[in-house]
Design a protein around this motif. Sequence first.
Motif, PDB file in Angstrom:
ATOM      1  N   LEU A 166     -32.464 -13.114 -30.371  1.00  0.00           N
ATOM      2  CA  LEU A 166     -32.634 -11.718 -29.980  1.00  0.00           C
ATOM      3  C   LEU A 166     -33.838 -11.079 -30.663  1.00  0.00           C
ATOM      4  CD1 LEU A 166     -31.491  -9.330 -28.382  1.00  0.00           C
ATOM      5  CD2 LEU A 166     -30.094  -8.785 -30.378  1.00  0.00           C
ATOM      6  N   ARG A 167     -34.075 -11.412 -31.903  1.00  0.00           N
ATOM      7  CA  ARG A 167     -35.186 -10.785 -32.616  1.00  0.00           C
ATOM      8  C   ARG A 167     -36.548 -11.296 -32.165  1.00  0.00           C
ATOM      9  NH1 ARG A 167     -34.339 -13.089 -38.694  1.00  0.00           N
ATOM     10  NH2 ARG A 167     -35.842 -14.766 -38.526  1.00  0.00           N
ATOM     11  N   GLN A 168     -36.584 -12.327 -31.336  1.00  0.00           N
ATOM     12  CA  GLN A 168     -37.841 -12.837 -30.790  1.00  0.00           C
ATOM     13  C   GLN A 168     -38.221 -12.152 -29.480  1.00  0.00           C
ATOM     14  OE1 GLN A 168     -37.691 -17.116 -30.449  1.00  0.00           O
ATOM     15  NE2 GLN A 168     -36.729 -17.325 -32.441  1.00  0.00           N
ATOM     16  N   ILE A 169     -37.342 -11.281 -28.972  1.00  0.00           N
ATOM     17  CA  ILE A 169     -37.552 -10.620 -27.687  1.00  0.00           C
ATOM     18  C   ILE A 169     -38.016  -9.185 -27.905  1.00  0.00           C
ATOM     19  CG2 ILE A 169     -36.400  -9.876 -25.563  1.00  0.00           C
ATOM     20  CD1 ILE A 169     -34.406 -12.183 -26.074  1.00  0.00           C
ATOM     21  N   ARG A 170     -39.080  -8.792 -27.197  1.00  0.00           N
ATOM     22  CA  ARG A 170     -39.526  -7.396 -27.244  1.00  0.00           C
ATOM     23  C   ARG A 170     -38.565  -6.575 -26.384  1.00  0.00           C
ATOM     24  NH1 ARG A 170     -44.055 -10.078 -25.861  1.00  0.00           N
ATOM     25  NH2 ARG A 170     -44.052  -9.123 -23.806  1.00  0.00           N
ATOM     26  N   ILE A 171     -37.934  -5.586 -27.002  1.00  0.00           N
ATOM     27  CA  ILE A 171     -37.011  -4.724 -26.271  1.00  0.00           C
ATOM     28  C   ILE A 171     -37.579  -3.317 -26.278  1.00  0.00           C
ATOM     29  CG2 ILE A 171     -34.668  -3.799 -26.160  1.00  0.00           C
ATOM     30  CD1 ILE A 171     -33.730  -6.360 -27.585  1.00  0.00           C
ATOM     31  N   ASP A 172     -37.956  -2.843 -25.100  1.00  0.00           N
ATOM     32  CA  ASP A 172     -38.526  -1.513 -24.952  1.00  0.00           C
ATOM     33  C   ASP A 172     -37.669  -0.743 -23.956  1.00  0.00           C
ATOM     34  OD1 ASP A 172     -40.131   0.704 -24.981  1.00  0.00           O
ATOM     35  OD2 ASP A 172     -41.684  -0.164 -23.700  1.00  0.00           O
ATOM     36  N   VAL A 173     -36.544  -0.258 -24.454  1.00  0.00           N
ATOM     37  CA  VAL A 173     -35.597   0.469 -23.626  1.00  0.00           C
ATOM     38  C   VAL A 173     -35.381   1.831 -24.265  1.00  0.00           C
ATOM     39  CG1 VAL A 173     -33.256   0.486 -22.704  1.00  0.00           C
ATOM     40  CG2 VAL A 173     -34.480  -1.675 -22.919  1.00  0.00           C
ATOM     41  N   PRO A 226     -30.473  -4.512 -39.292  1.00  0.00           N
ATOM     42  CA  PRO A 226     -31.246  -5.719 -39.586  1.00  0.00           C
ATOM     43  C   PRO A 226     -30.411  -6.852 -40.154  1.00  0.00           C
ATOM     44  CG  PRO A 226     -31.840  -3.931 -41.066  1.00  0.00           C
ATOM     45  CD  PRO A 226     -30.876  -3.374 -40.064  1.00  0.00           C
ATOM     46  N   GLY A 227     -29.377  -6.565 -40.913  1.00  0.00           N
ATOM     47  CA  GLY A 227     -28.456  -7.585 -41.415  1.00  0.00           C
ATOM     48  C   GLY A 227     -29.119  -8.855 -41.916  1.00  0.00           C
ATOM     49  N   ILE A 228     -28.341  -9.856 -42.242  1.00  0.00           N
ATOM     50  CA  ILE A 228     -28.892 -11.099 -42.755  1.00  0.00           C
ATOM     51  C   ILE A 228     -29.331 -12.038 -41.641  1.00  0.00           C
ATOM     52  CG2 ILE A 228     -27.581 -11.023 -44.901  1.00  0.00           C
ATOM     53  CD1 ILE A 228     -25.669 -13.062 -43.647  1.00  0.00           C
ATOM     54  N   HIS A 229     -28.879 -11.790 -40.418  1.00  0.00           N
ATOM     55  CA  HIS A 229     -29.203 -12.683 -39.310  1.00  0.00           C
ATOM     56  C   HIS A 229     -30.364 -12.175 -38.458  1.00  0.00           C
ATOM     57  CE1 HIS A 229     -25.774 -15.171 -40.112  1.00  0.00           C
ATOM     58  NE2 HIS A 229     -25.016 -14.108 -40.136  1.00  0.00           N
ATOM     59  N   GLY A 230     -30.977 -11.066 -38.832  1.00  0.00           N
ATOM     60  CA  GLY A 230     -32.063 -10.521 -38.023  1.00  0.00           C
ATOM     61  C   GLY A 230     -31.634  -9.223 -37.374  1.00  0.00           C
ATOM     62  N   LEU A 272     -27.405  -8.591 -22.607  1.00  0.00           N
ATOM     63  CA  LEU A 272     -27.996  -9.646 -23.431  1.00  0.00           C
ATOM     64  C   LEU A 272     -26.905 -10.195 -24.342  1.00  0.00           C
ATOM     65  CD1 LEU A 272     -31.362  -7.969 -24.465  1.00  0.00           C
ATOM     66  CD2 LEU A 272     -30.974  -9.653 -22.671  1.00  0.00           C
ATOM     67  N   ALA A 273     -26.599 -11.460 -24.198  1.00  0.00           N
ATOM     68  CA  ALA A 273     -25.602 -12.117 -25.033  1.00  0.00           C
ATOM     69  C   ALA A 273     -26.240 -13.391 -25.575  1.00  0.00           C
ATOM     70  CB  ALA A 273     -24.348 -12.431 -24.223  1.00  0.00           C
ATOM     71  N   MET A 274     -26.716 -13.305 -26.801  1.00  0.00           N
ATOM     72  CA  MET A 274     -27.409 -14.441 -27.409  1.00  0.00           C
ATOM     73  C   MET A 274     -27.325 -14.325 -28.921  1.00  0.00           C
ATOM     74  SD  MET A 274     -31.300 -13.261 -26.617  1.00  0.00           S
ATOM     75  CE  MET A 274     -30.940 -13.151 -24.911  1.00  0.00           C
ATOM     76  N   MET A 304     -37.862 -18.915 -21.035  1.00  0.00           N
ATOM     77  CA  MET A 304     -37.293 -18.161 -22.130  1.00  0.00           C
ATOM     78  C   MET A 304     -37.621 -16.689 -21.917  1.00  0.00           C
ATOM     79  SD  MET A 304     -37.892 -18.604 -26.152  1.00  0.00           S
ATOM     80  CE  MET A 304     -36.486 -18.203 -27.101  1.00  0.00           C
ATOM     81  N   LEU A 305     -36.662 -15.828 -22.204  1.00  0.00           N
ATOM     82  CA  LEU A 305     -36.853 -14.389 -22.085  1.00  0.00           C
ATOM     83  C   LEU A 305     -37.801 -13.910 -23.177  1.00  0.00           C
ATOM     84  CD1 LEU A 305     -36.043 -11.694 -20.750  1.00  0.00           C
ATOM     85  CD2 LEU A 305     -34.122 -11.614 -22.359  1.00  0.00           C
ATOM     86  N   GLU A 306     -38.846 -13.179 -22.795  1.00  0.00           N
ATOM     87  CA  GLU A 306     -39.829 -12.667 -23.752  1.00  0.00           C
ATOM     88  C   GLU A 306     -39.705 -11.175 -23.985  1.00  0.00           C
ATOM     89  OE1 GLU A 306     -43.672 -13.875 -22.267  1.00  0.00           O
ATOM     90  OE2 GLU A 306     -43.665 -15.475 -23.760  1.00  0.00           O
ATOM     91  N   ALA A 307     -39.356 -10.401 -22.940  1.00  0.00           N
ATOM     92  CA  ALA A 307     -39.339  -8.947 -23.086  1.00  0.00           C
ATOM     93  C   ALA A 307     -38.382  -8.310 -22.091  1.00  0.00           C
ATOM     94  CB  ALA A 307     -40.737  -8.388 -22.885  1.00  0.00           C
ATOM     95  N   VAL A 308     -37.832  -7.159 -22.501  1.00  0.00           N
ATOM     96  CA  VAL A 308     -37.005  -6.325 -21.636  1.00  0.00           C
ATOM     97  C   VAL A 308     -37.576  -4.912 -21.715  1.00  0.00           C
ATOM     98  CG1 VAL A 308     -34.700  -5.392 -21.204  1.00  0.00           C
ATOM     99  CG2 VAL A 308     -34.946  -7.706 -22.109  1.00  0.00           C
ATOM    100  N   ARG A 309     -37.907  -4.355 -20.553  1.00  0.00           N
ATOM    101  CA  ARG A 309     -38.434  -2.990 -20.506  1.00  0.00           C
ATOM    102  C   ARG A 309     -37.606  -2.173 -19.529  1.00  0.00           C
ATOM    103  NH1 ARG A 309     -42.601  -6.095 -19.612  1.00  0.00           N
ATOM    104  NH2 ARG A 309     -42.948  -5.284 -17.520  1.00  0.00           N
ATOM    105  N   GLY A 310     -37.323  -0.942 -19.916  1.00  0.00           N
ATOM    106  CA  GLY A 310     -36.596  -0.041 -19.034  1.00  0.00           C
ATOM    107  C   GLY A 310     -37.543   0.954 -18.394  1.00  0.00           C
TER     108      GLY A 310
END
Length: 67
Positions: free
Chosen positions: A39-46, A57-61, A32-34, A1-7
């Motif tokens: 998506l909200r479980q993945i650390r995104i540092d870009v 944030p919407g209702i879906h995360g 990222l297509a999910m 499972m994808l945990e993090a994306v860093r640029g």
Amino acid sequence: MLEAVRGDIDGYALDFRNGMASKQVRAKQVILAMPFTLLRQIRIDVDLPTRKRAEDPGIHGRRLRIR
């Protein structure tokens, strides 16, 4: 499972975990297509300019759109 994306200057580093094993994959481009619930479980540092990143944030995360 994808945990993090860093640029960084060379592209992107994606961190994956499968049980106790982990692996890092390097890429020049990432799409990222999910579902937002995942998506909200993945650390995104870009680092992107503000005009290219929109989060809702919407209702879906977390929803992330890059233009």
